[in-house]
Design a protein around this motif. Structure first.
Motif, mmCIF file in Angstrom:
data_model
loop_
_atom_site.group_PDB
_atom_site.id
_atom_site.type_symbol
_atom_site.label_atom_id
_atom_site.label_comp_id
_atom_site.label_asym_id
_atom_site.label_seq_id
_atom_site.Cartn_x
_atom_site.Cartn_y
_atom_site.Cartn_z
ATOM 1 N N LEU A 187 0.830 -1.195 0.000
ATOM 2 C CA LEU A 187 0.000 0.000 0.000
ATOM 3 C C LEU A 187 0.874 1.259 0.000
ATOM 4 C CD1 LEU A 187 -3.148 0.834 0.601
ATOM 5 C CD2 LEU A 187 -2.204 1.439 2.815
ATOM 6 N N ASP A 206 3.071 1.233 -3.424
ATOM 7 C CA ASP A 206 2.352 1.205 -4.698
ATOM 8 C C ASP A 206 1.191 2.194 -4.696
ATOM 9 O OD1 ASP A 206 1.600 0.086 -7.323
ATOM 10 O OD2 ASP A 206 -0.137 -0.696 -6.223
ATOM 11 N N ALA A 207 0.205 1.934 -3.861
ATOM 12 C CA ALA A 207 -0.981 2.788 -3.890
ATOM 13 C C ALA A 207 -0.620 4.245 -3.602
ATOM 14 C CB ALA A 207 -2.008 2.273 -2.887
ATOM 15 N N LYS A 208 0.394 4.439 -2.782
ATOM 16 C CA LYS A 208 0.742 5.812 -2.427
ATOM 17 C C LYS A 208 1.793 6.422 -3.357
ATOM 18 C CE LYS A 208 -0.054 7.864 1.578
ATOM 19 N NZ LYS A 208 0.353 8.487 2.839
ATOM 20 N N LYS A 226 2.101 7.464 -6.457
ATOM 21 C CA LYS A 226 1.827 8.684 -7.225
ATOM 22 C C LYS A 226 1.578 9.875 -6.311
ATOM 23 C CE LYS A 226 -0.131 6.227 -11.075
ATOM 24 N NZ LYS A 226 -1.457 5.636 -11.235
ATOM 25 N N ILE A 227 0.888 9.600 -5.207
ATOM 26 C CA ILE A 227 0.631 10.682 -4.241
ATOM 27 C C ILE A 227 1.954 11.215 -3.700
ATOM 28 C CG2 ILE A 227 -0.503 11.230 -2.057
ATOM 29 C CD1 ILE A 227 -2.389 8.812 -2.612
ATOM 30 N N SER A 269 -1.528 0.033 -8.543
ATOM 31 C CA SER A 269 -1.617 1.437 -8.929
ATOM 32 C C SER A 269 -0.598 1.770 -10.014
ATOM 33 C CB SER A 269 -1.372 2.336 -7.723
ATOM 34 O OG SER A 269 -2.501 2.307 -6.897
ATOM 35 N N GLU A 277 -7.240 6.421 -5.543
ATOM 36 C CA GLU A 277 -6.368 5.362 -6.037
ATOM 37 C C GLU A 277 -7.055 4.009 -5.959
ATOM 38 O OE1 GLU A 277 -3.461 6.897 -7.804
ATOM 39 O OE2 GLU A 277 -3.435 4.715 -7.533
ATOM 40 N N ARG A 298 -9.861 0.573 -8.562
ATOM 41 C CA ARG A 298 -9.205 -0.751 -8.633
ATOM 42 C C ARG A 298 -9.948 -1.789 -7.808
ATOM 43 N NH1 ARG A 298 -5.610 3.167 -9.328
ATOM 44 N NH2 ARG A 298 -4.384 2.877 -11.228
#
Ligand SMILES: Cc1cc2nc3c(=O)[nH]c(=O)nc-3n(C[C@H](O)[C@H](O)[C@H](O)COP(=O)(O)OP(=O)(O)OC[C@H]3O[C@@H](n4cnc5c(N)ncnc54)[C@H](O)[C@@H]3O)c2cc1C
Ligand code: SF4
Ligand code: SF4
Ligand code: SF4
Ligand code: SF4
Lengths: 791, 280, 175
Positions: free
Chosen positions: B219, B222-224, B226-227, B264, C145, C149
């Motif tokens: 998390l 990956d998910a973060k 771009k942020i 992501s 995000e 998905r």
């Protein structure tokens, strides 16, 4: 068996409290008493002469002296009766001073009653005394020293000079141990090999020393005075007598190069090598693991000393004593992964630093970064690597590494004054003569000290960084150094395990060999005739290792110089008819004095007479020559013959601590009630549950067992064994309906007279609350239980 | 081989791709998974009372006699720690007093060691060897802690697995640094800083993909990603695969089976490269 | 300063008596990934506990900066578990009703476990944002995000053994 009884006034010390006339006439009426007298001072010449006269006149063959503590005058009176022709062991003392008149000063009547019991007990025991002959056995005057480090060398030389013959067995191809590899040594920074080298040669040349290098001990049998040792001298593939030590001839042609263990991996050696130029003996050796068998060295040797077909040679020795000086090994720094040793090239150990600083070492005295071979400009020493560290199981301080780093830092600073040096430490431990001054010297030289335990070393693009919190400022830091030096700790030499097992040596939780007493017997093992010196029993610096070597030598000389060994005739012995071969005795005997040959057999030279085996034997096949079952039971019966007071306590006191504590209570005039009838035994482990049951059966209201404090037993863990037996017995008592609280086990040191008195007072109070023995059964059975009807 | 499977709470939300790919890879490797009956949350890092945490884990472990596998490092660490604490008779007694099914003992596996065990170096099931792919092995913290299984300082199992897949592990200095995940909600800045350090380091080490063994690490990275890129003003653009996804790719499983579309940062370019290498 | 002995004993009970053997070497603090943000450092926190300084030991950000990574515990040369000290302090803080956004987050977490047996991240986040609206930006970003998905769990799953779990949480927590 006419007995003479002597009741001593000790001036007014005894007579001031007890009724001497009453005691004398009481004694006269006891069975087999031929003569009873009261003497002013029995230990005076007049007193002793009276006893001797009576032996002559009344033909008495055993003597009871009711006086002070046997710990004080037993030897005196043994001599007295021995001069008059009696066997010295035909003496029994009743302690009516320290354990009676001095502690019951305000209860003269009760004290006199107690003294009667004490005298009756002594007379009953005396009736069963047997003459004992101290046996003396011839012993070998040869000594084995295992380990040729500085401790073993010191021991060997002292004994050899004193005329004993020494066999020195060293596992490596050279003697000298780690000291031979060090650079200058603290606290005076003199060259290590310069002071050790001559001693090594002396060992080699001494007519009284036989040196076996590259050798190992593989078997030990026998006991003090007569150990049979077998071992092997490994093949070095070079004839020791022929080799001239020129080494360049053979090693020059050898094609195999391997890292040298004597340089801790930073230098190299050939497959045929001499560990270092000052090695003793100066004889080449072939490393069979590295050698490829090309035989070039065979041809190169000008004196044909290389023998590729050399065989190992067995040896067998008979020695009277063994000194274990197997030393230490460095902590394996790869185990502290966060420091990256073995992974980052510029992280080294203090031992590698020692070799670098050594002028004859692999870098010829230059301190370089291994990655670039450039002189290191900035050095960080990390202390306590592998010591004081629960994560690697080493809680102890290795004691020499602070000083070693202070030393190395000074040597570097003196050689390269511009070097930036920091020592990262938790505490600097510099305790020893001149050591704190040595620390101050380092500070004055401009060496930096940071109080931090480095948490991690990080390598980024070939540079190393130390990450830590400076605990004095609270700053988190990441500091770059050219070289990080891990101050590795000392661990026991793992190669000494075999020897330790052969000898039955015990180990402390830190895995070093345990000594017989942590203060009083610093160089003795638990096993008679075995001594321990140097780092084998824990980390220590050179001067102390030498002192211990000499200390062990003195002990061995004392033991063997007469060529005979007098054995105390107080040992255990086995009745082979009764023995059922259960081997319980083998497990309890710390001396390893009992062998498993069937039936069990006690090596009386090794036995210390604690009596634990006799208590452990389920079929009473083991008895003691002194403090026998029958004698102790006779004392118990005499103590319970007439129940003179409530509660009546039969107390078993171990000779070393608790009996001493009871005596001390006397000399300190600590006052306590008269209820206890004390029986001296060598160790609390001697107390057979049957003694306790007999006491209770005959109407004692309680039984007290007192031993040394846990971990302070003179036989190591006799008191612990006693505790286990008492616990089992309590379970049995509970089952048959007796309050298990009637049996109490307590610990006191010989210095704890007050504690002994307090324990006794407490116990009396507890027994009072319980009521007389049998009270607890009344409720259950409804019968009035009287003495003699107990289960 | 049959194992009990403990999916953990995130399998239902942020860690769906972990769950999907774990099940797919195990199927492919013929490891039968039996989901633990009525499992509960292990408490993650948010139960501060040791005994409660132990109790929560014990309830899960008591549901089966099979060895238990989980794919989440936090669950793994919690179960192992609890099993260790339950070796103390006193703890065992207190915990069992409140449990319906009593706990006796348990063997705990991470999907990582199960896969490594099942998949040999030259296993023929590796139909898409990850030739020349530069992988940053990222362990995070809890896979190796409490100690006793892998080295907590320099673990090498992931490298071993990566090599078995014929990819190249990069020398990744921060591989055991905690990702900051456990505190990302209340302590956003602290967590973001650490996660970004790890990403930057992976990039510096030349990684084409980062592999993780913990859904929280996933998390954070990956998910973060771009942020974080936006916040720190610096591009990273490295796909982050869950270890089972990476293995799945090598086993030739499809993107659906591995939940790759749930990532992501898209791993598609990276995969194309792998396929290209294989067709050469 | 005379310390709060009862508090100290409570920490020792929860985190282990070996905490008494701390030598203040700083290994824990220098190992900690968030140490640069902590004040007091994890090392000093241990000292505060040993001094019985309840006030300072409980009221600080350090407790909530710990990520539970256990590196301190791996490395402490005394076998102390500094993270367990952090946990002990959080436990005490929670029991005494001390409130902060971080404490609330843990409370919500534990409450979900107690009520449902599992964690539903969405609900948890929602609850947290009510007490800490500043977290909304991050949550929005994350939501954007995760949502497309399919990685947001909409339902709250409730397990069958909720009573048992509740017992675990409540009864094991008591002394
Ligand atoms: C980095 C460092 C620097 C130091 N510097 C100093 C200093 O400056 N000053 C100082 O006072 N002290 C110093 N010391 C301490 C010093 O090294 C020790 O005090 C000394 O080596 C102890 O000697 P020893 O004889 O007990 O043991 P060792 O030197 O270890 O000797 C033991 C010998 O026994 C042999 N052996 C082991 N097992 C067997 C076996 N089973 N059979 C046969 N032989 C066996 C070994 O091969 C070895 O030769 C330093 C220590 C370190 C680590
Ligand atoms: S002597 Fe110094 S470096 Fe060695 S273990 Fe003791 S404190 Fe640590
Ligand atoms: S009396 Fe003690 S030392 Fe002697 S054999 Fe028995 S247990 Fe061993
Ligand atoms: S690492 Fe351990 S001993 Fe050192 S300061 Fe931290 S808790 Fe104390
Ligand atoms: S467990 Fe907490 S205190 Fe310990 S190192 Fe990790 S973040 Fe720091």
């Amino acid at each position: 068996m006419p007995t003479g009884v002597y009741v001593c006034h000790c001036g007014l010390n005894i007579a001031g409290v007890l009724n001497m006339e009453d005691l004398k006439s009481f004694a006269e009426k006891l069975p087999d008493v031929a003569v009873a007298r009261d003497l002013q001072f029995s230990c005076s010449d007049i007193g002793q002469e009276q006893i001797q006269k009576d032996i002559e006149e009344f033909k008495i063959d055993r003597v009871v002296v009711a006086a002070c503590s046997p710990r004080l005058h037993e030897p005196t009176f043994r001599r007295t009766i021995s001069k008059a022709g009696l066997n010295p062991y035909m003496l029994e003392m009743a302690n009516i001073r320290e354990q009676c008149s001095w502690v019951h000063m305000d209860q003269p009547a009760m004290a006199t009653e107690k003294a009667k019991d004490l005298i009756a007990m002594a007379v009953a025991k005396a009736a069963l005394l047997q003459p004992l002959e101290p046996e003396s056995i011839p012993v070998s005057k040869d000594v084995l020293v295992v380990g040729g480090g500085v401790a073993g060398i010191a021991a060997a030389l002292d004994m050899a000079d004193a005329g004993l013959h020494v066999f020195l067995v060293e596992r490596r191809p050279t003697i000298g141990g780690y000291m031979a590899l060090l650079t200058d040594v603290f606290p005076t920074n003199d060259c290590s090999i310069c002071v050790l080298g001559p001693k090594m040669s002396e060992v080699y040349n001494h007519p009284n020393i036989t040196l076996f290098t590259y050798a190992e001990v593989l078997g030990v049998e026998g006991s003090v005075g007569n150990f049979t040792v077998s071992g092997v001298r490994r093949a070095r593939y070079v004839d020791e007598k022929l080799c001239k030590g020129c080494i360049n001839e053979c090693a020059g042609v050898c094609p195999v190069e391997v890292p040298s263990e004597y340089d801790f991996g930073i230098g190299k050696r050939k497959a045929i090598y001499i560990p270092y130029p000052q090695a003793v003996p100066l004889v080449a050796c072939i490393d069979p693991k590295a050698c490829i068998g090309c035989a070039r060295c065979v041809e190169a040797c000008p004196v044909q000393a290389v023998k590729l077909d050399q065989e190992p040679q067995d040896f067998k020795l008979n020695v009277g004593a063994i000194i274990v000086a197997t030393g230490w090994q460095p902590f394996d720094a790869t185990r502290k992964e966060e420091y990256g040793f073995g992974r980052y090239r510029n992280v080294i150990t203090t031992l590698q630093m020692e070799r670098m600083l050594n002028a004859s070492g692999p870098t010829k005295g230059e301190v370089v970064r291994p990655s670039t071979s450039e002189i290191a400009k900035s050095i960080g020493f990390l202390q306590c690597v592998g010591s004081r560290d629960a994560t690697v199981g080493n809680l102890y301080c290795s004691r020499v590494c602070c000083m070693a780093s202070l030393k190395n830092a000074q040597l570097v600073k003196e050689k390269y004054p511009d070097t930036d040096i920091t020592i990262y430490y938790i505490d600097i431990r510099a305790c020893g003569e001149g050591y704190e001054e040595f620390y101050v010297r380092a500070q004055k030289l401009g060496i930096n000290f940071v109080r931090a335990r480095v948490s991690r070393i990080e390598e980024v693009e070939g540079e190393i960084f130390l990450i830590f919190e400076d605990t004095q400022t609270g700053e988190l830091k990441r500091v770059k150094h050219d070289l990080a030096v891990l101050s590795v700790g000392l661990e026991p030499d793992s190669k000494a395990d075999v020897l330790g097992n052969l000898l039955g040596l015990s180990r402390r939780p830190d895995r070093f060999f345990e000594i017989a007493h942590p203060k009083m017997r610093p160089v003795e093992a638990h096993i008679d005739g075995v001594f321990i010196a140097g780092c084998a029993s824990g980390p220590k610096e050179i001067p102390i290792s030498i002192a211990q070597g000499s200390g062990a030598a003195a002990k061995a000389i004392k033991l063997l110089h007469k060529g005979v060994l007098e054995l105390e005739p107080t040992s255990a012995y086995v009745d082979p008819e009764k023995c059922i071969k259960c081997k319980l005795c083998v497990d309890v005997c710390l001396q390893k004095a009992i062998s498993v040959k069937s039936p069990a057999y006690v090596d009386e030279a090794a036995c210390k007479g604690c009596g634990s085996c006799a208590a452990a034997c389920p079929v009473d096949a083991i008895n003691m020559r002194f403090f026998s079952d029958e004698q102790i039971l006779a004392q118990v019966r005499a103590a319970t013959e007439v129940k003179r007071e409530f509660p009546l306590i039969v107390a078993f006191l171990c000779n070393w601590c608790s009996y001493g504590a009871a005596d001390l209570a006397g000399t300190s005039r600590i006052q306590y009630p008269t209820n206890a009838r004390n029986i001296r035994v060598m160790c609390s482990a001697r107390v057979d549950p049957s003694f306790i049951l007999e006491a209770l059966r005959r109407g004692a209201d309680g039984v007290l067992i007192a031993g040394c404090r846990i971990d302070e037993c003179h036989y190591r863990d006799g008191n612990y064994q006693a505790l286990q037996r008492v616990n089992v017995l309590k379970g049995v008592l509970e089952k048959i309906g007796i309050d298990p609280g009637r049996v109490k086990i307590v610990w006191c040191a010989a210095s704890e007279g007050e504690i002994y008195a307090k324990d006794l007072r407490d116990f009396i109070g507890e027994l009072k609350a319980m009521g007389p023995i049998g009270t607890e059964l009344k409720g259950k059975t409804g019968t009035n239980n009287q003495r003699g009807q107990m289960p | 081989m049959k194992l009990a499977y403990y999916p953990g709470c995130v399998s239902k939300s942020t860690g769906k791709e972990m769950d999907t790919s774990t099940r797919a890879v195990c199927r492919a490797l013929e490891i039968e998974l039996e989901e633990l009956d009525d499992w509960n949350c292990c408490g993650a890092t948010h139960v501060s009372n040791d005994l409660v945490a132990t109790g929560l884990a014990a309830r899960n472990m008591a549901q089966t006699d099979l060895p238990i596998m989980t794919a989440c490092s936090i669950c793994y660490s919690n179960l192992r720690a609890a099993a260790m604490r339950l070796e103390e008779p006193e703890t065992l007694e207190r915990v069992n007093a409140v449990l319906d099914k009593k706990y006796s003992s348990a063997k705990i596996h991470h999907a990582l060691d199960v896969i490594l065990e099942a998949l040999a170096e030259d296993d023929e099931r590796i139909v898409v060897p990850l030739k020349e792919l530069k992988v940053a092995p990222y362990y995070g913290c809890l896979l190796t802690r409490p100690t006793g299984q892998y080295s907590p300082e320099f673990p090498v199992v992931l490298e071993e697995l990566i090599k078995n897949l014929q990819a190249e592990p990069v020398d990744f200095r921060l591989k055991t640094l905690c990702c900051g995940g456990p505190i990302f909600m209340p302590q956003e800045k602290a967590a973001d800083d650490i996660a970004f350090r790890i990403l930057k380091e992976a990039k510096k080490a030349g990684a084409e993909v980062i592999v993780t063994v913990c859904p929280l690490c996933h998390l954070m990275l990956d998910a973060k990603q771009k942020i974080l890129e936006k916040k720190m003003g610096e591009k990273i653009e490295i796909p982050v695969l869950y270890v089972t996804q990476l293995v799945g790719i090598a086993l030739g499983l499809g993107p659906d089976e591995l939940g790759l579309e749930m990532n992501s940062v898209s791993p598609m370019a990276m995969m194309e490269k792998v396929y290209e290498k294989n067709s050469e | 300063m005379t310390g709060d002995e009862q508090f100290k004993q409570e920490v020792l009970r929860l985190a282990g008596a070996e905490v008494l053997t701390c030598i203040q070497c700083g290994t824990c603090s220098a190992s900690c990934p968030t140490a640069h943000l902590m004040n007091p450092s994890i090392r000093k926190l241990i000292k505060l506990c040993l001094e019985g300084n309840k006030e300072e030991a409980l009221h600080n950000e350090t407790l909530w900066l710990c990520t539970s990574c256990l590196l301190c515990t791996v490395r402490c040369p005394r076998g102390i578990r500094p993270k367990a000290v952090v946990s002990a302090l959080k436990d005490i803080a929670e029991r005494e009703g001390l409130r902060s956004k971080d404490a609330d987050y843990e409370q919500f977490f534990l409450k979900q476990i107690k009520d449902y047996g599992r964690i539903a991240e969405l609900a948890l986040t929602g609850e947290f944002l009510l007490v800490f609206p500043q977290g909304a930006v991050q949550s929005m970003q994350m939501g954007l995000e995760l949502l497309p998905r399919g990685k947001i769990g909409w339902e709250i799953e409730k397990i069958k053994g909720r009573d048992e779990v509740k017992r675990i949480v409540e009864e094991l927590r008591e002394k």
